[in-house]
Design a protein around this motif. Structure first.
Motif, PDB file in Angstrom:
ATOM      1  N   ARG A  43      -1.644   4.947   4.507  1.00  0.00           N
ATOM      2  CA  ARG A  43      -2.834   4.328   3.791  1.00  0.00           C
ATOM      3  C   ARG A  43      -3.354   3.093   4.392  1.00  0.00           C
ATOM      4  O   ARG A  43      -4.719   3.173   3.880  1.00  0.00           O
ATOM      5  CB  ARG A  43      -2.186   3.465   2.936  1.00  0.00           C
ATOM      6  N   ALA A  44      -2.947   3.189   5.203  1.00  0.00           N
ATOM      7  CA  ALA A  44      -3.484   2.159   6.204  1.00  0.00           C
ATOM      8  C   ALA A  44      -3.124   1.974   8.017  1.00  0.00           C
ATOM      9  O   ALA A  44      -1.972   2.456   8.560  1.00  0.00           O
ATOM     10  CB  ALA A  44      -3.301   0.771   6.303  1.00  0.00           C
ATOM     11  N   VAL A  45      -3.858   1.782   8.562  1.00  0.00           N
ATOM     12  CA  VAL A  45      -3.749   1.729  10.332  1.00  0.00           C
ATOM     13  C   VAL A  45      -4.291   0.558  11.070  1.00  0.00           C
ATOM     14  O   VAL A  45      -5.612   0.351  10.562  1.00  0.00           O
ATOM     15  CB  VAL A  45      -4.712   3.122  11.043  1.00  0.00           C
ATOM     16  N   SER A  46      -3.837   0.070  12.164  1.00  0.00           N
ATOM     17  CA  SER A  46      -3.327  -0.957  12.661  1.00  0.00           C
ATOM     18  C   SER A  46      -3.735  -0.023  14.329  1.00  0.00           C
ATOM     19  O   SER A  46      -2.758   0.536  14.359  1.00  0.00           O
ATOM     20  CB  SER A  46      -2.639  -2.146  12.172  1.00  0.00           C
TER      21      SER A  46
ATOM     22  N   LEU B 150       0.611  -1.204  -0.015  1.00  0.00           N
ATOM     23  CA  LEU B 150      -0.233   0.500   0.245  1.00  0.00           C
ATOM     24  C   LEU B 150       1.369   0.770  -0.296  1.00  0.00           C
ATOM     25  O   LEU B 150       0.633   2.043  -0.759  1.00  0.00           O
ATOM     26  CB  LEU B 150      -1.591  -0.051   1.194  1.00  0.00           C
ATOM     27  N   GLY B 151       2.024   1.526   0.829  1.00  0.00           N
ATOM     28  CA  GLY B 151       2.416   2.730   0.676  1.00  0.00           C
ATOM     29  C   GLY B 151       3.310   2.527   2.251  1.00  0.00           C
ATOM     30  O   GLY B 151       3.536   1.568   2.924  1.00  0.00           O
ATOM     31  N   VAL B 152       2.877   4.076   3.128  1.00  0.00           N
ATOM     32  CA  VAL B 152       2.953   4.298   4.611  1.00  0.00           C
ATOM     33  C   VAL B 152       1.958   3.650   5.450  1.00  0.00           C
ATOM     34  O   VAL B 152       1.102   4.388   4.783  1.00  0.00           O
ATOM     35  CB  VAL B 152       3.257   5.649   4.736  1.00  0.00           C
ATOM     36  N   VAL B 153       2.275   2.527   6.007  1.00  0.00           N
ATOM     37  CA  VAL B 153       1.581   2.587   7.900  1.00  0.00           C
ATOM     38  C   VAL B 153       1.201   2.195   8.288  1.00  0.00           C
ATOM     39  O   VAL B 153       2.445   2.500   8.798  1.00  0.00           O
ATOM     40  CB  VAL B 153       1.471   0.942   7.181  1.00  0.00           C
ATOM     41  N   ALA B 154       0.625   2.770   9.090  1.00  0.00           N
ATOM     42  CA  ALA B 154       0.236   3.131  10.871  1.00  0.00           C
ATOM     43  C   ALA B 154      -0.183   1.945  11.928  1.00  0.00           C
ATOM     44  O   ALA B 154      -1.102   0.797  11.579  1.00  0.00           O
ATOM     45  CB  ALA B 154      -0.189   4.417  10.600  1.00  0.00           C
ATOM     46  N   GLY B 155       1.127   1.474  12.822  1.00  0.00           N
ATOM     47  CA  GLY B 155       0.712   1.053  13.559  1.00  0.00           C
ATOM     48  C   GLY B 155       0.058   1.611  15.032  1.00  0.00           C
ATOM     49  O   GLY B 155       1.243   2.424  15.568  1.00  0.00           O
ATOM     50  N   ILE B 156      -0.870   1.727  15.391  1.00  0.00           N
ATOM     51  CA  ILE B 156      -1.389   2.197  17.215  1.00  0.00           C
ATOM     52  C   ILE B 156      -1.192   0.844  17.538  1.00  0.00           C
ATOM     53  O   ILE B 156      -2.047   0.200  18.061  1.00  0.00           O
ATOM     54  CB  ILE B 156      -1.836   2.981  16.876  1.00  0.00           C
TER      55      ILE B 156
END
Length: 530
Positions: free
Chosen positions: A249-252, A170-176
């Motif tokens: 692009r996406a968040v977990s 996807l590209g840049v993704v984030a995790g919290i």
């Protein structure tokens, strides 16, 4: 591919790798370094004006201070990840597979160091902290099989025409991440993201970031390129950035209901994919034909281990028929569990994460009494002589609870077992299915017919048959449902790979005639694929 960071960043004059955490137990704020940011492959001293104290749950001593990342720092991290993506996505899948193999080796060699970090910041006992690391390590090891996960499909749809699919990052993704699994949950996220070709912005819990920082160090050591993994810190403002920035692009997310619903709504409204694991109220149904010894031991371990601070903790036991007579034995075994500091030999469960978490759990125990339940074992006011300031709650057993009580409705997230009674399996299934959560449910029985009926009819995403905590290994996926999950693609396994990739379908036409002679006249008709 290096990104030149702004001169506003100041690198620590001290070697910025984290010190061994066995030494942190005796340190105070006057001597302890701050937690760094990890941006573009460097550990950076934050220029934040606001900081969060991380306290040892057993002693209340400050272990480290965590910055609330500044807008400039967050932007630099996102820029680094975006810049790194253009190169990382073009690395071969075999190169990314090799990095996962190297990373799993590095983690395995640092299990004790990671576990000691978890004990110091989160409060788990050492054996459970090692388990935290090992379960995350299994996800990294599964990503060594990324070549299999990324296989596409191909079919010849007509003469000389093929259609096939490929999976692209996807590209840049984030995790919290949450506080309760400082190693495992980050390892649910960034290894899958990186193995599939994405770059990642990771926000560890501000309550216990140490394990994630060690993992960042190990990624650097095994040669994962600069900017592929970046770690930022903070609370509300950092979350708002990760859920709104156009580069993400996406968040977990894994954590509480309130935070999860906010993150899911904000991320999806901003056009991002989001997967969010929320709260739980996991049930164990105990049938009269169950193996008594096994069932009792399983319930005690699953209810009170990790001080109940697991989203898959077994927090409700449904005793069918005369199995209510087993409750006194559960209480006796719970009394024998040793509550102590996490590094103490023989400790079974440690303190809760914060005084606020302890106070909340104690208030829900009191609500059970106020609403007419019986607290047969009360762990409130538990004291450990060596740690008089610890956030300790002893094992607690509430009996005669009803589904309308707060102690049943809310996730207590402490070492508290709520017991309810049912006359039949029908009644037990109705109770479980009426609950708004759907993370997991277990049944204890020797009857194959009852087990089969339970697994078919129970409305929970993860089912255990004589297994108290049915968390799937990484060749599967974590499949909580109902009110325990928001999104349509689950964590790790094939679902995790699907979450971090997008399908592209290609239809190609290579005419066999072109291998002999060029076509002299163009066709203006719609292709019929015949």
């Amino acid at each position: 591919m290096n990104v030149l960071l702004s001169t506003k960043f100041v690198r620590s004059s001290r070697y910025s790798r984290l010190a061994p955490f066995s030494s942190l137990l005796s340190r105070t704020i006057s001597t302890q370094t701050t937690t760094k940011l990890f941006i573009n492959g460097e550990f950076i001293e934050s220029q934040a004006s606001e900081w969060i104290d991380v306290r040892n749950p057993a002693t209340q001593e400050v272990v480290t201070r965590v910055p609330k990342s500044t807008p400039h720092e967050l932007n630099e991290a996102a820029h680094s990840a975006q810049h790194a993506f253009s190169e990382w996505r073009r690395t071969s899948v075999l190169t990314r597979q090799r990095k996962m193999l190297d990373l799993q080796h590095a983690i395995r060699n640092n299990i004790d160091r990671l576990a000691e970090s978890i004990v110091a910041e989160q409060g788990k006992v050492l054996s459970d902290a090692r388990g935290d690391v090992l379960r995350g390590l299994q996800v990294v090891e599964s990503m060594a099989g990324i070549t299999e996960y990324l296989l596409g499909h191909k079919i010849e749809v007509s003469a000389d025409m093929d259609t096939y699919t490929v999976r692209e990052p996807l590209g840049v993704v984030a995790g919290i991440c949450p506080f309760n699994f400082p190693a495992m949950i980050p390892l649910w996220m960034f290894p899958v993201a990186l193995a599939t070709g994405n770059t990642c912005l990771l926000k560890p819990s501000e309550r216990d970031p140490g394990a994630a920082m060690i993992l960042a160090e190990l990624c650097d050591q095994v040669g994962i390129p600069r900017g592929v993994l970046n770690i930022v810190h903070g609370s509300h403002d950092t979350v708002n950035f990760l859920t709104a920035d156009k580069r993400v692009r996406a968040v977990s997310f894994v954590g509480s209901d309130k935070a999860g619903k906010y993150i899911y709504e904000r991320a999806t409204q901003n056009g991002k994919r989001c997967q969010a694991n929320l709260g739980a109220k996991n049930h164990a149904v105990v049938l009269p034909d169950a193996d008594r010894e096994h069932a009792i031991n399983a319930i005690v371990g699953a209810a009170f281990g990790a001080a109940g601070q697991r989203c898959m903790a077994l927090s409700v036991a449904v005793f069918v028929g005369d199995t209510i007579d087993w409750i006194p034995e559960i209480i006796e075994r719970a009394k024998k569990l040793r509550v102590d500091g996490g590094m103490e030999q023989g400790a079974d469960l440690g303190p809760m994460i914060t005084p606020e978490a302890l106070k909340r759990a104690e208030s829900l125990i009191q609500s059970a009494i106020d609403e007419g339940a019986n607290v047969l074992l009360d762990g409130r006011g538990y004291k450990v002589a060596k740690y008089p300031n610890g956030n300790f709650l002893g094992p607690t057993v509430i009996d005669d609870a009803s589904s309308s009580m707060q102690c049943y409705q809310q996730e207590i997230f402490g070492p508290v077992l709520t017991c309810v009674h049912a006359k039949t399996l029908d009644d037990a299934l109705a109770l479980v299915n009426a609950n708004r959560y759907g993370n997991g449910a277990s049944v204890f029985t020797r009857s194959g017919a009852c087990a089969r009926r339970f697994q078919t009819e129970v409305e929970a995403g993860q089912v255990g048959i004589n297994v108290p905590i049915p968390v799937p290994l990484p060749m599967f996926s974590f499949t909580g449902n109902k009110g325990s999950f928001l999104g349509d693609t689950n964590f790790y396994g094939r679902s995790g790979v699907s979450f971090y990739t997008q399908l592209k379908t290609i239809t190609s036409h290579w005419r066999h005639q072109d291998a002999q002679a060029a076509e002299e006249r163009a066709s203006v008709h719609m292709p019929t694929h015949s």
